[in-house]
Design an enzyme around this catalytic site. Structure first.
Site, mmCIF file in Angstrom:
data_model
loop_
_atom_site.group_PDB
_atom_site.id
_atom_site.type_symbol
_atom_site.label_atom_id
_atom_site.label_comp_id
_atom_site.label_asym_id
_atom_site.label_seq_id
_atom_site.Cartn_x
_atom_site.Cartn_y
_atom_site.Cartn_z
ATOM 1 N N GLU A 2 -52.698 -37.286 20.262
ATOM 2 C CA GLU A 2 -53.183 -37.023 21.586
ATOM 3 C C GLU A 2 -53.511 -38.405 22.309
ATOM 4 O OE1 GLU A 2 -56.849 -34.671 20.743
ATOM 5 O OE2 GLU A 2 -55.688 -33.136 19.946
ATOM 6 N N GLU A 55 -51.558 -29.767 15.059
ATOM 7 C CA GLU A 55 -53.156 -29.551 15.026
ATOM 8 C C GLU A 55 -53.340 -28.335 15.206
ATOM 9 O OE1 GLU A 55 -55.104 -33.308 15.590
ATOM 10 O OE2 GLU A 55 -56.926 -32.302 16.293
#
Length: 824
Positions: A441, A517
């Site tokens: 991220e 994720e």
């Protein structure tokens, strides 16, 4: 050797213990000696001027054993590393104060370590290297007052040649200065020399640290080709016509292949050997078969070094539309993301604690680990090899653009390639490592030239290890689809985007997608909230989340929503759930509401106790074992007559609920919605004390199992259960003892909060304690804690003597619980 020398000796990777064994090792005259530097360390918090000098007086410093986490003892405080930040990846629009974001523990600051030691095997013509598996953080190393090197990233392994600084036949001093900056992490990073330290002594001509690279380029049913590249170093790096003999041993120790090679001037001090293993046994999560390559190096006919490399024979492949293949068979990753802390033990690595985690995950049906968001401890990688877990090894949570003020972005330009190379060189021989991740991220997904950084990092992986694919955990789907960030990766990995998998796959060239994720469901073990509804970012006055598994984060989903896409879309190659275990820090949704200081995301809580969600995953991921789990508990004084839904997690297609013998009807899984496909739910049940029973049926309507939950009476006694009845008497091994507060009939009292006291006698000692309550501020180090939802876990340490360990738990008004553990 002086009494201050307390290093454990390794020889040819075999652990030998105690100082007397060193004499035997020397007598065997092996060419390589490796010592584990665990005992005899002195530690002091805060800056200590001149502490690197040999003559510095450290008599008043604390005596510690490494691995060591200086912050885990606490005390907890909302002012430890308090941060006012806007978490963009969580969708926050403005900054707010985060009190427990990094665990509420005092990890910020400077710490010094000192160790006095002698090395009898070191003499003129020898080489010595110091290897740190990890030190948190900004490490500066000194030998006899001389600075020998530094390594800022606390999660990485690193090593330095200390030959010139070491004194042969004399006492030496190793000093280590560490510093953790405030606002340097998004979770609890730990503090101190929290992973192992090794001292390696070799001849001048030797195989260096991480000097071998093993690949299996051809695998057929009848044979496998094994290619081994082995680097060598000579005292002056000048060419020598060295000889290397390499044998491959199977898991039983039998030699199955051999090769002898002589170095030529064109080889540039690197042997390239090709061997053949007939009828290879393939590594997989179901069959974690390991071979060993033993390489002996000869200089002018004399053996000067021996180097062992464990490896597995397995193939990996990715195909558009078909997905991921292991050993020619399609499979999907059933993985979890895990942070590195071990709950009440903190960041200090312990093999027994890691093995316990993996054993629990294995039972759930998990077959893969993502090391979020940093390099793992080498002990974890080794265990994944041995126990059968595929790994995504990941180095970074930041690139150039920061998430926190003092994060990795300050190091990226100078250190990223060095950190990547150490990670890859250390772990590329491990069959468990299936892919590399280059980041999580990272805000650079949306920045100019972010795709160029991704390409650069992926190229480093391909250069240092062409055998594995590369991925990244991406959360900015719109940006990465537009700017070619996602299209350049070997495997496009997306965080929390199941609803957009079809769209992304349609726009990308690879033909497959990975859920890097997923889920981020939140729950507190044994806590149930009413009414039972789907909530995002739901908060309660008691800082808990409901274990009905309907509550998630604004950016995330409940497990079933990901299951549907994994099951229905062939191009989706698996998922890594956030998270396998609860961890210290990031107490979402309570990161701005002290005293919460650990996560709620875990399928398993901070004490290592499974939450209800564990059985939902088990019922889906582990079809070979029967799962039948009923929730909630059935002790609700004051809820008589009120709606109290009952859920069942099972791998059976249908089940029937009985309350006090009366049927509440039979439920069958169906595809009407995401939840009824994977759960059986009686949503309109009203509570009445007594007994609930669920009977599971197979496809033919035959009863195949039942689960009963009874209303508990008053707390009566403590029941103790240990994960292992026998542990090693090495001073490092652990047993995890679960304490349950039970009524007179042996039923768990699910709302019991009694203060339990522990006493450990005999060949063991108390180590730590945890109850899984993210809002509990009691010390992990004191032998007492209140039960949470009727349970807690005490961690018992072996001593270095054989015998019985007696563990007693007591509480006011309850009968004691007692259990014996053997240390051998």
């Amino acid at each position: 050797m002086p009494s201050s020398l307390t290093i454990k000796s390794y020889c040819k990777t075999t652990l030998l213990c105690a100082l007397t064994v060193l004499t035997i090792v020397t007598a065997r005259a092996q060419s390589r000696k490796e010592y584990l530097l665990q005992k005899g360390w002195k530690f002091s918090k805060d800056e200590q001027e001149g502490a690197q000098a040999n003559g510095y007086n450290d008599a008043k410093w604390e005596s510690v054993t490494v691995p060591h986490d200086w912050a885990i003892a606490g005390p907890f405080s909302g002012n430890n590393d308090i941060q006012k930040v806007k978490i963009e990846q969580n969708g926050e629009k403005e900054a707010s104060v985060k009190s427990g974001r990094t665990g509420g523990l005092p990890f910020v600051g400077i710490g010094w370590y000192r160790l006095k030691f002698k090395v009898p095997e070191f003499s003129a013509g020898k080489k010595a290297s110091l290897i740190f598996d990890g030190a948190m953080s900004h490490a500066r190393l000194f030998i006899n007052g001389k600075e020998i090197g530094s390594w800022p990233y606390g999660y990485n392994s690193f090593h330095f040649d200390i030959t010139s600084a070491l004194k042969a036949g004399q006492e030496n001093m190793l000093a280590v200065r560490l510093e953790n900056l405030p606002q340097s992490s998004r979770w609890y990073p730990g503090a101190g020399i929290y992973r192992n330290v090794h001292l390696l002594v070799t001849n001048a001509t030797h195989i260096p640290v991480w000097g071998s690279y093993v690949t299996t380029p051809v695998i057929e049913k009848d044979f496998a080709k094994v290619a081994i590249k082995t680097n060598v170093e000579t005292g002056d790096q000048a060419f020598k016509p060295l000889k290397m003999v390499t044998i491959i041993k199977d898991p039983q120790g039998k030699t199955v292949s051999e090769n002898t090679s002589t170095l030529t001037e064109t080889d540039q001090l690197a042997f390239a050997q090709n061997l053949v293993v007939k009828n290879p046994q393939l590594w997989s999560p179901e069959t974690p078969v390991l071979y060993t390559a033993v390489s002996k190096l000869y200089d002018d006919g004399r053996e000067v070094d021996e180097y062992s490399t464990s490896f597995g024979i397995r193939s990996i492949k990715l195909e558009p539309g078909k997905g991921f293949f292991l050993n020619g068979q399609v499979r999907k990753f059933k993985g979890v993301c895990n942070h590195h802390d071990l709950g009440p033990l903190g960041a200090a690595v312990n093999t027994a604690a890691l093995r316990r985690q993996l054993t629990i995950l294995k039972d759930m049906g998990c077959d893969a680990i993502r090391t979020t968001h940093n390099m793992p401890a080498p002990e974890l990688v080794k265990l994944c090899d041995e126990m059968g877990f595929m790994m995504m090894v990941e180095p970074f949570d930041e690139w150039k653009t920061p998430k926190v003020k003092n994060g990795y972005s300050l190091l990226f330009d100078e250190w990223a390639e060095k950190d990547m190379m150490n990670m890859i060189h250390r772990d590329r021989n491990h069959p468990s490592v299936i892919m590399w991740s280059i980041g999580n991220e990272v805000p650079d997904q949306s920045k100019k030239d972010g795709n160029k950084i991704a390409k650069w990092l992926q190229n480093i992986c391909h250069r240092e290890d062409p055998t594995r694919p590369v991925t990244a955990g991406m959360d900015r789907l719109d940006d990465v689809l537009k700017n070619n960030f996602a299209s350049l990766l070997d495997i496009p990995g997306f965080n929390y985007k199941p609803a957009r998998y079809d769209e992304a796959n349609g726009k990308l060239p690879q033909g497959f997608i990975l859920g890097t994720e997923t889920a981020s469901t939140v729950s507190s073990r044994g806590v149930y909230k009413f009414p039972v509804e789907f909530f995002k970012d739901k908060q309660y006055d008691d800082n808990q989340s409901s274990s009905y598994d309907f509550e998630a984060c604004p950016w995330s989903q409940v497990p079933d929503d990901e299951f549907v896409k994994q099951d229905d879309l062939g191009f989706v190659i698996g998922e890594f759930v956030w998270t396998g275990f609860d961890y210290l820090g990031e107490p979402t949704p309570y990161d701005s509401k002290w005293p919460s200081h650990s996560s709620y995301f875990g399928i398993i809580d901070l004490a290592g106790l499974p939450k209800d969600r564990f059985y939902l995953y088990r019922s889906h991921w582990n079809p070979d074992k029967t799962t039948l789990h009923v929730l909630p508990h059935w002790t609700w004084p004051g809820r008589e007559g009120q709606v109290t839904p009952v859920f069942c997690y099972t791998n059976s297609p249908s089940a029937e609920l009985f309350i006090n013998g009366k049927s509440m009807g039979k439920q069958t899984k169906n595809k009407k919605d995401n939840q009824t496909r994977y759960r059986l739910m009686w949503k309109d049940v009203k509570y009445e004390p007594g007994t609930i029973k669920v009977v599971a049926y197979d496809d033919n309507g035959k009863a195949v199992g039942e689960e009963t939950v009874k209303t508990a009476g008053k707390p009566h006694h403590i029941e103790l259960v240990t994960d292992r009845t026998s542990i090693d008497a090495d001073g490092n091994d652990l047993a995890f003892v679960t304490a349950k507060v039970c009524d007179a009939a042996g039923n768990l009292c699910p709302d019991a909060t009694n203060l339990l006291n522990f006493k450990v006698t005999g060949a063991g000692s108390f180590n730590a304690i945890a109850n899984g309550d993210a809002a509990n501020l009691q010390s992990f180090q004191a032998p007492m804690m209140n039960a949470f939802s009727g349970m807690l876990v005490a961690v018992i340490n072996s001593k270095e003597s054989k015998g019985q360990i007696q563990v007693t738990a007591s509480a006011k008004g309850l009968k004691n619980g007692m259990i014996a553990i053997t240390a051998k």
